[in-house]
Design a protein around this motif. Structure first.
Motif, PDB file in Angstrom:
ATOM      1  N   THR A 331      36.886  23.247  -5.274  1.00 24.73           N
ATOM      2  CA  THR A 331      37.139  21.937  -4.327  1.00 24.73           C
ATOM      3  C   THR A 331      37.172  23.058  -2.811  1.00 24.73           C
ATOM      4  O   THR A 331      37.464  23.609  -2.249  1.00 24.73           O
ATOM      5  N   MET A 332      36.848  21.908  -2.255  1.00 24.89           N
ATOM      6  CA  MET A 332      36.304  22.473  -0.452  1.00 24.89           C
ATOM      7  C   MET A 332      38.036  21.969  -0.050  1.00 24.89           C
ATOM      8  O   MET A 332      38.470  20.149  -0.083  1.00 24.89           O
ATOM      9  N   GLU A 333      37.780  22.654   1.248  1.00 29.60           N
ATOM     10  CA  GLU A 333      39.014  21.691   2.417  1.00 29.60           C
ATOM     11  C   GLU A 333      38.466  21.424   3.510  1.00 29.60           C
ATOM     12  O   GLU A 333      37.824  21.884   4.001  1.00 29.60           O
ATOM     13  N   HIS A 334      39.991  21.537   4.493  1.00 32.33           N
ATOM     14  CA  HIS A 334      39.620  20.413   5.674  1.00 32.33           C
ATOM     15  C   HIS A 334      38.733  22.159   6.439  1.00 32.33           C
ATOM     16  O   HIS A 334      39.866  23.004   6.827  1.00 32.33           O
ATOM     17  N   GLU A 335      37.443  21.884   7.037  1.00 32.96           N
ATOM     18  CA  GLU A 335      37.378  22.379   7.801  1.00 32.96           C
ATOM     19  C   GLU A 335      36.739  24.208   7.956  1.00 32.96           C
ATOM     20  O   GLU A 335      36.798  24.988   7.737  1.00 32.96           O
ATOM     21  N   ASP A 336      36.296  23.616   5.897  1.00 39.61           N
ATOM     22  CA  ASP A 336      35.823  24.709   5.632  1.00 39.61           C
ATOM     23  C   ASP A 336      34.128  25.150   6.126  1.00 39.61           C
ATOM     24  O   ASP A 336      33.896  24.001   6.629  1.00 39.61           O
ATOM     25  N   VAL A 337      33.774  26.392   5.346  1.00 40.42           N
ATOM     26  CA  VAL A 337      32.470  26.554   6.493  1.00 40.42           C
ATOM     27  C   VAL A 337      31.859  26.890   4.957  1.00 40.42           C
ATOM     28  O   VAL A 337      32.081  28.003   4.260  1.00 40.42           O
TER      29      VAL A 337
END
Length: 343
Positions: A331-337
């Motif tokens: 699961t990705m989070e805000h402002e991940d690269v």
């Protein structure tokens, strides 16, 4: 006995109301709708009575100019604008003012409400000088056409079957519904074979919503405009109400806080991509819903990418260390690269 009777009456009311709101098949002339293409990463609908400042708000927030004047019904059609915020394009729709009885089709109310159903968030513009009257009336209008504001979907499993009667179960203690009442409500809708499982203590109204099945549950921000015309105590009282924001379009007060709140209610996340051996591209973010996985990112970049996926390297708050090697379900989070490696 009274409770059963009330539950049954509620079911009948909901059924008749739905029949009333459905336009008759025989009516030849069709009312034209608002043709607005869905664009951007999210859609926000502005709903409110005439002359509360919806058009002024649209002109302030976007580069679109919507005509604003001191008489009612200045806006007669749907005017779209785009808010650019945190790399996302949010489509903002300025809808004509709603009047009482909009759900029955008064003053193009049906088209306005139909557009509102397609939005991700509703901003309800209210006149701070008018007290609480507007909010109650608008909530009633939207409630009657199946838009539930700031409510979550009832956790009830319901599946009609071919035979076998009604099987009723619940995983919690029910205080508002009982097996007999559920059967009576289902019989009212001519359903005699179904599986029903209550996973939370719901009211008869919520159970009716599940049977009808065309209800829309959406977040709503109550925005009180014209706060420069009321007392400080009143502003404080309105600002402390749940889901409420106080602003003044005339004096441009508190608009930045409203944008922050709107972002929170839209639940969007920005994800940046990175090519091997290069710096991340912070100019062009991929905007996804909160809780999106690496697989969602792959689909957004190209539909064939997920099938060729080997692993991804992720930098950001969703990982224990940077970079972390992850799979499709991460699961990705805000402002991940993210850097995707193909097979």
């Amino acid at each position: 006995a009274t409770e059963y009777h009330l539950g049954l009456l509620k079911a009948k009311l909901a059924k008749y109301r739905a029949q009333l709101l459905e336009p008759s098949k025989s009516s030849a002339a069709k009312g034209e709708g608002f043709d607005v293409m869905k664009s951007g990463d999210a859609r926000v609908a502005l709903i409110g009575f005439p002359s509360v400042g919806k058009s002024t708000f649209l002109s302030l927030m976007t580069s679109t100019a919507s005509e604003a004047a001191s008489y009612e019904f200045t806006t007669l059609t749907c005017i779209p604008g785009v808010i650019e915020y945190k790399g996302a394009n949010i489509q903002l729709l300025d809808l004509p003012g709603i009047i009482e009885g909009a759900a029955q089709g008064k003053g193009r109310g049906r088209q306005v409400i139909a557009v509102a159903r397609t939005a991700d968030v509703v901003i309800m513009m209210l006149d701070a000088t008018k007290g609480e009257v507007q909010r109650a009336l608008l909530e009633k209008e939207l409630e009657s056409v199946g838009i539930r504001l700031n409510k979550s979907k009832p956790n009830i499993y319901f599946k009609p079957k071919k035979g076998g009667g009604i099987s009723f179960n619940s995983t919690v203690t029910l205080t508002q519904c009982s097996e007999k009442l559920v059967q009576l409500i289902l019989h009212e809708y001519k359903i005699f074979n179904a599986e029903v499982l209550f996973r939370e203590d719901c009211s008869p109204d919520e159970f009716i919503d599940v049977i009808v099945g065309n209800r829309v549950y959406m977040p709503c921000l109550y925005v009180y405009n014209k706060i420069d015309q009321i007392s400080m105590e009143e502003v404080d009282r309105l600002a402390r109400r749940p889901h409420s924001v106080v602003i003044s379009c005339g004096m441009k007060l508190n608009l930045d806080y409203l944008l922050e709140k709107l972002w929170e209610y839209l639940a969007l996340t920005c994800i940046y991509t990175k090519k091997r051996g290069q710096r991340p591209d912070f100019t062009d973010a991929i905007i996804l819903r909160k809780g999106a996985s690496v697989e969602h990112v792959c689909h957004r970049i190209h539909r064939s990418l997920a099938s060729q996926f080997k692993y991804a390297l992720v930098w950001g708050t969703s990982t224990k260390y940077s970079p972390q090697r992850v799979g499709l379900t991460h699961t990705m989070e805000h402002e991940d690269v993210i850097q995707i490696v193909k097979k």
